[in-house]
Design an enzyme around this catalytic site. Sequence first.
Site, PDB file in Angstrom:
ATOM      1  N   HIS A 156       7.168 -41.888 -35.726  1.00 51.58           N
ATOM      2  CA  HIS A 156       8.043 -40.716 -35.686  1.00 51.58           C
ATOM      3  C   HIS A 156       9.271 -40.994 -34.807  1.00 51.58           C
ATOM      4  O   HIS A 156      10.416 -40.856 -35.247  1.00 51.58           O
ATOM      5  CB  HIS A 156       7.242 -39.519 -35.143  1.00 51.58           C
ATOM      6  CG  HIS A 156       8.012 -38.245 -35.085  1.00 51.58           C
ATOM      7  ND1 HIS A 156       7.931 -37.275 -36.054  1.00 51.58           N
ATOM      8  CD2 HIS A 156       8.901 -37.774 -34.177  1.00 51.58           C
ATOM      9  CE1 HIS A 156       8.724 -36.262 -35.752  1.00 51.58           C
ATOM     10  NE2 HIS A 156       9.332 -36.541 -34.605  1.00 51.58           N
ATOM     11  N   GLU A 157       9.019 -41.428 -33.566  1.00 48.29           N
ATOM     12  CA  GLU A 157      10.134 -41.710 -32.656  1.00 48.29           C
ATOM     13  C   GLU A 157      10.930 -42.920 -33.142  1.00 48.29           C
ATOM     14  O   GLU A 157      12.146 -42.991 -32.971  1.00 48.29           O
ATOM     15  CB  GLU A 157       9.635 -41.918 -31.228  1.00 48.29           C
ATOM     16  CG  GLU A 157       8.800 -40.769 -30.650  1.00 48.29           C
ATOM     17  CD  GLU A 157       9.469 -39.403 -30.752  1.00 48.29           C
ATOM     18  OE1 GLU A 157      10.727 -39.350 -30.764  1.00 48.29           O
ATOM     19  OE2 GLU A 157       8.751 -38.377 -30.845  1.00 48.29           O
ATOM     20  N   HIS A 160      13.488 -41.666 -35.575  1.00 51.33           N
ATOM     21  CA  HIS A 160      14.656 -41.151 -34.846  1.00 51.33           C
ATOM     22  C   HIS A 160      15.535 -42.309 -34.358  1.00 51.33           C
ATOM     23  O   HIS A 160      16.760 -42.260 -34.414  1.00 51.33           O
ATOM     24  CB  HIS A 160      14.203 -40.344 -33.624  1.00 51.33           C
ATOM     25  CG  HIS A 160      13.736 -38.949 -33.922  1.00 51.33           C
ATOM     26  ND1 HIS A 160      14.516 -38.030 -34.585  1.00 51.33           N
ATOM     27  CD2 HIS A 160      12.578 -38.297 -33.609  1.00 51.33           C
ATOM     28  CE1 HIS A 160      13.858 -36.869 -34.679  1.00 51.33           C
ATOM     29  NE2 HIS A 160      12.679 -37.009 -34.099  1.00 51.33           N
ATOM     30  N   GLU A 184      15.434 -34.923 -37.722  1.00 47.78           N
ATOM     31  CA  GLU A 184      14.007 -34.748 -37.974  1.00 47.78           C
ATOM     32  C   GLU A 184      13.634 -35.291 -39.361  1.00 47.78           C
ATOM     33  O   GLU A 184      12.517 -35.763 -39.562  1.00 47.78           O
ATOM     34  CB  GLU A 184      13.648 -33.269 -37.835  1.00 47.78           C
ATOM     35  CG  GLU A 184      12.180 -32.986 -37.634  1.00 47.78           C
ATOM     36  CD  GLU A 184      11.616 -33.423 -36.279  1.00 47.78           C
ATOM     37  OE1 GLU A 184      12.398 -33.824 -35.379  1.00 47.78           O
ATOM     38  OE2 GLU A 184      10.391 -33.408 -36.125  1.00 47.78           O
TER      39      GLU A 184
END
Lengths: 502, 502
Positions: free
Chosen positions: A266-267, A270, A296
């Site tokens: 997830h990170e 980003h 997101e």
Amino acid sequence: MSHQTLTIFKELVKKINEYNEALSILFWDLRTGAPKKGVEGRSEVIGMLSTEQFNLSTSQQMGDCLSQLSETSVFESLNQTEQRMVTEHKKDYDRNKKIPVNLYKENVILTSKSESVWEEAKDQSDFSIFQPYLEKVVELKKKFVEYWGVKGTPYDTLLDIYEPNITASQLDQVFGMLRERLVPLVTQIAESTNKPNTTFLHQSFSEEKQREFSLFVLKEIGYDFAAGRLDKAVHPFMINLNLKDVRITTNYYPDDITFSLFSSLHEGGHALYEQNISAELVGTGLCTGASMGIHESQSRFWENMIGRSLPFWKRYYKNLQEVFPNEFSSVSVEDFYRGTNEAKPSLIRIEADELTYNLHVMIRYELEKALFNEDLKVADLPQAWNEKYTEYLGVTPAHDGEGVLQDVHWSGGDFGYFPSYSLGNIYAAQFMNTIQKQLPEFDTYIENGELLPIKQWLSDQIYQYGKLLTPAEIIKQVTNEEINPEYLIAYLEKKFKDIYQI
Amino acid sequence: MSHQTLTIFKELVKKINEYNEALSILFWDLRTGAPKKGVEGRSEVIGMLSTEQFNLSTSQQMGDCLSQLSETSVFESLNQTEQRMVTEHKKDYDRNKKIPVNLYKENVILTSKSESVWEEAKDQSDFSIFQPYLEKVVELKKKFVEYWGVKGTPYDTLLDIYEPNITASQLDQVFGMLRERLVPLVTQIAESTNKPNTTFLHQSFSEEKQREFSLFVLKEIGYDFAAGRLDKAVHPFMINLNLKDVRITTNYYPDDITFSLFSSLHEGGHALYEQNISAELVGTGLCTGASMGIHESQSRFWENMIGRSLPFWKRYYKNLQEVFPNEFSSVSVEDFYRGTNEAKPSLIRIEADELTYNLHVMIRYELEKALFNEDLKVADLPQAWNEKYTEYLGVTPAHDGEGVLQDVHWSGGDFGYFPSYSLGNIYAAQFMNTIQKQLPEFDTYIENGELLPIKQWLSDQIYQYGKLLTPAEIIKQVTNEEINPEYLIAYLEKKFKDIYQI
């Protein structure tokens, strides 16, 4: 306008960015291991630098530059980047200048107090402790909205802070579709007798090996470790210090392999975005993601659409088995895939799965809108919360700690932020639909571990532009459509009907 | 003077300190793992913050405050802390304001270039590459000295930057005594047939276990990990971010247990000083060590006088054996103690032992003095260097890479810094002489692992004062004497004659 105005403006913007980098590293340090006794002294430094930065952003000089550069004839003579710089900074400048200084201070003091009261209220599962503070926070935010100016509805003004130009009327439609199609799906799943096994995800996993595997998958998706690093933090986050220093954090749960794995992805998503913005945007204030929602979309894309897909595990499950041979040698890749995609109505948003997550967000959206556009009272929030959880998810909080008090956002006055999470999912599915058309080998690429062409496609289509384009412009340019939740719904229906054999 | 002037002055000082903390964390981050591609962007931020800080320190407002607060009647009405604040900041202000801005810039550009040329020259062991740059650095520094004003001799002006009020004439006497007594001792040791065994120090030691033992000894000496942390860096250092955030770094050599061990104790000594300054000095610019020399006395005290003492290892050797049972089970504590105290004439300062280290420093002192007070030419430095190494240490560099080019200091114009290292040793021995009188159980405390009373004594006598007292005032107050190298010489003679059985 003199040529000098533009130069002064650019220097001001560059300096504001440099303060940002200094503040960001102080923040990163606090979250990754700064000694706890030093935090008090550190706060003073953060306060000083923030004030300097705020003073620059709202200075007479900035105001003069912006008003000169905004004159039609001048504005039209600027190039695209300069125009966007002016537009973005003018928006911030106006937003900041419209609020009387004493209200600003009142807000800083109130939200700081409110956040610590919220923490206490949450610990004690007692909304009544928090209620008077939340009432003041809402009241003050309503005043802010008046000063900023109502765009359509009061709540639209708040939404615009996080997702420029999105409106409650658009979101009503979007969340309406989600509610209509996803609520029955969640019910069907809850009733399905064909549930995935998840016991193997909860064995004993050493932190060192979890980290090793996180590093491995991050390298595979193309995260550049010469321009970033992975650290440990209680709540994982990504932070962009500069274009070539984009850091991520994760956390390791000793009895749950999924947390570090999917939070790293997830990170990492980003971070891929921030690492691949065009170098031409450095120092312009545009060298960051286009909006919360678009950002997101990238974290969700890499976490869910890639990282929780069957093709991904067909390729990488053997690597996980190598790191944890005892734990996974007798678990098939299909069972692993199904296990990591368990969907289950639950009470806590941050623990929710890919499917039900959107319903958690929808509930918050509806309540925020009711607070600002309708006549919902803060005192009535807990009951409204519980009713919506019962209606949409079929579960009812036993107390406010697992209900209305679970999120920090409202205590800090961050109304309008929650919808970004679901907008991210919606955008991600739209992008995936496009990428599958333009790269018909999409699934094969993933199955072969060739993730770099996918990263390249996203860089070319989205990442490179940073904040040069608005969210709506990006969606339109990439997908040739407006925002459209149909793709997310279709994706979720297909994926979860398949997993649950409905 | 209005009361307001003092308030404005204190606010300026506080803000300068806050910039310092921000700059320090950027520096710490660069040295402990910042991604290498981000360094270029980072430099811009450091440049901006340094400029802001410099502008504050040399502002008209600062000048006005200082001139008002320095008027005799006003100055006398201030309390001790305020007086020292004014004195210290006036010194810096004058030093900065006396140099024309164009010379400042010239110096920044020159030393930056000179440092990279030095690196190349060192790699190629070729002084001729570096010589023209060093000539310019020396020439410019001589101009600086003229602007600052010659105190006694030109070199005194430079010494004063690092060790306030110390003079070449004092150092001539101090280093004269060291030369007279230590050179013969070094010769005797070189001729001794009773040399310690050191082979067991060079086995294979895992980084993890080295770190474990460093953490252990740091806790034992009273380093507060809630107000600090230990990280890894190529060149170990201590950095004071604020009173309650004092960080240290070390490095781990896989085949040498001594490096991490003694550098941790060395930096730990620096950190104990900074962690135990009175909280009343926070934000005054006095919340740091009194001088380079006094600071070094504390790192050397903990590294050498405690950490390389027999009583210390009588207590802690069993802990080292527990961490490395295979490596040290057959080595006696006496052999370990002797091994870690091997004294041997060598060419490289930073690898030198406790005894010969002072001769390395003395050589640099004599050469710097000759450059600034006498007529030594930069072109003649290599020959002068080699002659002194042959005379004092009995070793001659084969090339300039292991000779005159070994240290970075001169390339950056840091003349006058080297003597601090030996001043540290001298002060440390003076302090130890006093502590042994006041705490007659000194050795027994160490043998029992009761190090906290020693830390407490040093806090009461030295640490708490920070920069509130000058180095000379501290020495006088603690030892009731002026600087006196006799204690260092006696300590070294006793220790090394015993080890080498001379």
